[in-house]
Write an enzyme that holds these catalytic residues in place. Structure first.
Site, PDB file in Angstrom:
ATOM      1  N   ARG A 108      88.662 -80.807-101.334  1.00 30.85           N
ATOM      2  CA  ARG A 108      89.505 -81.398-100.281  1.00 30.85           C
ATOM      3  C   ARG A 108      89.520 -80.612 -98.966  1.00 30.85           C
ATOM      4  O   ARG A 108      89.439 -79.380 -98.971  1.00 30.85           O
ATOM      5  CB  ARG A 108      90.946 -81.515-100.789  1.00 30.85           C
ATOM      6  N   HIS A 133      85.604 -84.678-101.297  1.00 32.72           N
ATOM      7  CA  HIS A 133      84.205 -84.788-101.710  1.00 32.72           C
ATOM      8  C   HIS A 133      83.307 -85.503-100.694  1.00 32.72           C
ATOM      9  O   HIS A 133      82.488 -86.361-101.056  1.00 32.72           O
ATOM     10  CB  HIS A 133      84.109 -85.486-103.064  1.00 32.72           C
ATOM     11  N   HIS A 207      78.966 -82.493-109.692  1.00 32.91           N
ATOM     12  CA  HIS A 207      80.211 -82.901-110.358  1.00 32.91           C
ATOM     13  C   HIS A 207      79.961 -83.403-111.790  1.00 32.91           C
ATOM     14  O   HIS A 207      80.500 -84.450-112.179  1.00 32.91           O
ATOM     15  CB  HIS A 207      80.913 -83.967-109.518  1.00 32.91           C
ATOM     16  N   ASP A 281      93.194 -78.505-112.432  1.00 30.89           N
ATOM     17  CA  ASP A 281      92.434 -79.071-111.310  1.00 30.89           C
ATOM     18  C   ASP A 281      92.532 -78.041-110.186  1.00 30.89           C
ATOM     19  O   ASP A 281      93.090 -78.303-109.126  1.00 30.89           O
ATOM     20  CB  ASP A 281      93.014 -80.430-110.905  1.00 30.89           C
ATOM     21  N   GLU A 347      82.930 -76.979-111.273  1.00 34.78           N
ATOM     22  CA  GLU A 347      82.227 -77.253-110.024  1.00 34.78           C
ATOM     23  C   GLU A 347      82.183 -75.962-109.209  1.00 34.78           C
ATOM     24  O   GLU A 347      83.196 -75.532-108.672  1.00 34.78           O
ATOM     25  CB  GLU A 347      82.965 -78.341-109.237  1.00 34.78           C
TER      26      GLU A 347
HETATM   27  C1  GLA Z   1      87.681 -82.784-108.298  1.00 36.90           C
HETATM   28  C2  GLA Z   1      89.056 -82.812-107.754  1.00 36.90           C
HETATM   29  C3  GLA Z   1      89.916 -83.672-108.613  1.00 36.90           C
HETATM   30  C4  GLA Z   1      89.348 -85.058-108.730  1.00 36.90           C
HETATM   31  C5  GLA Z   1      87.934 -84.977-109.217  1.00 36.90           C
HETATM   32  C6  GLA Z   1      87.259 -86.318-109.193  1.00 36.90           C
HETATM   33  O1  GLA Z   1      87.589 -82.047-109.417  1.00 36.90           O
HETATM   34  O2  GLA Z   1      89.620 -81.550-107.590  1.00 36.90           O
HETATM   35  O3  GLA Z   1      91.221 -83.715-108.115  1.00 36.90           O
HETATM   36  O4  GLA Z   1      89.379 -85.695-107.482  1.00 36.90           O
HETATM   37  O5  GLA Z   1      87.184 -84.113-108.438  1.00 36.90           O
HETATM   38  O6  GLA Z   1      88.018 -87.330-109.771  1.00 36.90           O
END
Ligand code: GLA
Length: 395
Positions: A108, A133, A207, A281, A347
Site C-alpha cells: 500500500r 499493489h 504474490h 497481514d 511477499e
Molecule cells: C497483500 C496485502 C493484503 C491483501 C493481499 C491481497 O498481502 O497486504 O492486505 O490485499 O495482498 O489480497
C-alpha cells in the site's frame, strides 16, 4: 492363469504407488502452450519449466503469474502447492493476486499519494483511501513478453514489460525485466530489474499463495504449517493497514517467529495488530546488514508432507499474509473454492508506504540507476518438525 495375471497387476500397481516418483523419467526443459486470450483478444501463453528432478513451475504471460508449482513430499509424491486458476479468465477477474507479479509498487501507498522533488503524484484509490499493489491495472493485469533464456543451473524464462510514464499515476517510463529460473536444486529464483527515464518509486514482488500440503480438494488451512521469520521487528499498521512508521520489537507479541512456531498458534490472539490484520497481514523487518546480499528471510515446514520452503532475498522486508480475505468465492484450479487461510504469502519487498515514510529504506529509482533484487523460494523435505539450516541457494 487369469487370476495370477490379475494378482501380479494389482501387486505391480501397489508397488508403483509406493515408489517415489522422484527422479523418474522427468525430462528437464521448457514447454509452451496457449493459456487463452484476454478480453481484448491478446494471446496469453503458459510456459512450463521442468527441472531434472521433475519439479515443475508453470508461468503465465498474463501478470507473469506462477500458475502452478509441483514439488515432492518426503515420499517423492508431487503436489501443486500454489493457488491459481485453470485458464487466463480466472486471472482476468481475480482480486486476490494469485501468483502474480506485483508492481509498480507492491503493497500500500497511504492516501494513494506521494511526493518526489516537490511534485505530488496521485494514484488510483483501489483499497479504501489507499493504493494497493500498483493500482487498478497493476503489473498483475498486463501481458508480459516472454523469452526462454539459457541458464547454467536449470530452466529460465525472461519476462519484460514497458510501463509508460504516468501509468496508474506513477512517473517515468519504466522498463521492467523479471527472470524466473527453476534450478536443478529445486529453487524457484526470481530476479527483478528495472530502469527509468524519470525519478520514480519501485517495489516489485511476487504474490504466490502457498499451501505445502497441496492445493487440491481437502488440503485444508495452513494453520499447522510451522514458520520461522528472520525478523526481530515488524511494522505495525493503522486501520487502513498503512504502517504507522514504528519498527516494533516482535518479542512478547504474536509476531515473534524467531523460533519455528505454528502459524495458527497465535493467529486469533487478543492483540490489536492481529485484529487490524484479521490475522497476519504485516511487513517484517528482516534481520540483515547492508551488503548481506541474498539472505535467509523465512522457513516454512509442513509436518505431515515434510515439505519445507525457504525464502531467501536481497530485500529488507517480507509481507506475511495469511489469506485473511479469502472467503471461498474464488474458484481455483479444478473448481476448488479457496477458503480463508487456505494458503499463506511471503511477499519479499521494501516496506509498505515507503514513499511517505522517510525513515524506511528508500524505494526511489533515478534515471541511470538500475533496480535489481533477487528472491529465491527453495524446496526440500524433512521428517518431523525439526529443521536445520540449509546451505545458501545457488545464485
Ligand atoms: C497483500 C496485502 C493484503 C491483501 C493481499 C491481497 O498481502 O497486504 O492486505 O490485499 O495482498 O489480497
Amino acid at each position: 492363469m487369469k487370476r495370477s495375471i490379475l494378482r501380479i497387476a494389482i501387486l505391480g500397481a501397489m508397488l508403483m504407488s509406493t515408489l517415489p516418483s522422484r527422479g523418474t523419467a522427468a525430462a528437464s526443459g521448457t514447454a509452451k502452450k496457449s493459456f487463452g486470450k484476454t478480453p481484448e483478444g491478446e494471446a496469453v501463453e503458459l510456459y512450463t519449466l521442468t527441472n531434472k528432478n521433475g519439479v515443475e513451475a508453470s508461468i503465465s504471460t498474463y501478470g507473469g503469474a506462477v500458475v502452478s508449482l509441483k514439488v515432492p513430499d518426503l515420499h517423492g509424491t508431487f503436489e501443486d502447492i500454489v493457488l491459481g486458476y485453470d485458464s487466463v479468465d480466472g486471472y482476468v477477474s481475480d482480486k486476490s493476486y494469485f501468483g502474480a507479479l506485483i508492481g509498480r509498487y507492491g503493497n500500500r501507498i497511504g492516501h494513494a499519494q506521494f511526493s518526489l522533488d516537490g511534485n505530488t503524484y496521485t494514484l488510483a484509490k483501489n483499497n479504501g483511501q489507499n493504493s494497493l499493489h500498483g493500482g487498478i491495472k497493476g503489473f498483475n493485469k498486463v501481458v508480459w513478453t516472454a523469452k526462454e533464456i539459457p541458464a547454467k543451473d536449470g530452466q529460465a524464462l525472461e519476462l519484460t514489460y514497458a510501463s509508460k510514464d504516468g501509468e496508474e499515476g506513477f512517473p517515468g517510463n519504466l522498463n521492467v525485466t523479471v527472470v524466473y529460473t527453476l534450478t536443478d536444486s529445486n529453487e524457484l529464483k526470481i530476479e527483478y530489474s528495472a530502469t527509468t527515464d524519470k525519478k520514480t518509486v519501485v517495489n516489485l514482488t511476487n504474490h504466490s499463495y502457498f499451501n505445502l500440503v497441496g492445493v487440491g480438494l481437502g488440503s485444508g488451512d495452513i494453520l499447522k504449517h510451522v514458520l520461522m521469520i528472520e525478523a526481530d521487528k515488524f511494522t505495525p499498521v493503522d486501520a487502513g493497514l498503512i504502517p504507522t512508521g514504528e519498527l516494533r520489537a516482535v518479542a512478547g507479541t504474536p509476531f515473534d517467529f524467531r523460533k519455528p512456531t505454528a502459524i495458527g498458534a497465535r493467529i486469533d490472539a487478543n492483540d490489536e495488530q492481529i485484529k487490524l490484520g484479521g490475522g497476519y497481514d504485516h511487513n517484517f523487518v528482516l534481520r540483515r546488514k547492508p551488503g548481506d546480499g541474498l539472505a535467509l528471510a523465512a522457513r516454512v515446514t509442513e509436518p505431515t508432507s515434510g515439505r519445507i520452503m525457504e525464502v531467501w532475498t536481497t530485500e529488507p522486508g517480507v509481507q506475511f499474509y495469511t489469506g485473511n480475505f479469502l472467503d471461498g468465492s474464488a474458484r481455483g484450479k479444478g473448481g476448488v473454492a479457496y477458503a480463508k487461510r487456505a494458503a499463506f504469502c511471503l511477499e519479499t519487498q521494501h516496506f509498505p508506504d515507503s514513499p511517505n515514510q522517510p525513515k524506511f529504506p528508500s524505494v526511489v529509482l533515478s534515471p541511470g540507476a538500475r533496480y535489481h533484487t533477487t528472491t529465491v523460494y527453495k524446496f526440500s523435505t524433512q521428517k518431523g518438525r525439526e529443521v536445520t539450516i540449509h546451505k545458501s541457494p545457488s545464485h
